[in-house]
Design a protein around this motif. Structure first.
Motif, PDB file in Angstrom:
ATOM      1  N   SER A   1       0.830  -1.208   0.000  1.00  0.00           N
ATOM      2  CA  SER A   1       0.000   0.000   0.000  1.00  0.00           C
ATOM      3  C   SER A   1       0.864   1.258   0.000  1.00  0.00           C
TER       4      SER A   1
ATOM      5  N   SER B   1       1.037   3.903  -3.057  1.00  0.00           N
ATOM      6  CA  SER B   1       0.688   5.289  -2.784  1.00  0.00           C
ATOM      7  C   SER B   1       1.772   6.242  -3.280  1.00  0.00           C
ATOM      8  N   VAL B   2       3.035   5.909  -3.019  1.00  0.00           N
ATOM      9  CA  VAL B   2       4.140   6.760  -3.470  1.00  0.00           C
ATOM     10  C   VAL B   2       4.184   6.812  -4.992  1.00  0.00           C
TER      11      VAL B   2
ATOM     12  N   LEU C   1       1.738   6.306  -7.172  1.00  0.00           N
ATOM     13  CA  LEU C   1       0.602   7.055  -7.698  1.00  0.00           C
ATOM     14  C   LEU C   1       0.770   8.552  -7.474  1.00  0.00           C
ATOM     15  N   THR C   2       1.366   8.943  -6.350  1.00  0.00           N
ATOM     16  CA  THR C   2       1.620  10.357  -6.085  1.00  0.00           C
ATOM     17  C   THR C   2       2.609  10.920  -7.101  1.00  0.00           C
ATOM     18  N   ILE C   3       3.668  10.168  -7.377  1.00  0.00           N
ATOM     19  CA  ILE C   3       4.651  10.613  -8.370  1.00  0.00           C
ATOM     20  C   ILE C   3       4.014  10.725  -9.753  1.00  0.00           C
TER      21      ILE C   3
ATOM     22  N   LEU D   1       0.880  11.219 -10.477  1.00  0.00           N
ATOM     23  CA  LEU D   1      -0.058  12.340 -10.487  1.00  0.00           C
ATOM     24  C   LEU D   1       0.690  13.662 -10.629  1.00  0.00           C
ATOM     25  N   ASN D   2       1.810  13.800  -9.920  1.00  0.00           N
ATOM     26  CA  ASN D   2       2.601  15.031 -10.035  1.00  0.00           C
ATOM     27  C   ASN D   2       3.155  15.212 -11.446  1.00  0.00           C
TER      28      ASN D   2
END
Length: 48
Positions: A30, A34-35, A37-39, A41-42
């Motif tokens: 998880s 999460s990391v 997906l954050t990257i 998205l950025n």
């Protein structure tokens, strides 16, 4: 042998105590997801 359920309850003390949660492997997956997906998205936001 039945496969382990990551999100299902675990029974202790002959089934009298049930613990709901995520195994350490599930928590690690998880966190990594999460990391990533954050990257992504950025990067996607910077393109527009």
């Amino acid at each position: 042998m039945a496969p382990r359920d990551f999100f299902g309850p675990r029974a202790f003390r002959n089934g009298r105590v049930r613990v709901y949660g995520c195994s350490p492997g599930c928590l690690l997956i998880s966190l990594v997801l999460s990391v990533l997906l954050t990257i992504l998205l950025n990067v996607f936001i910077r393109l527009f």
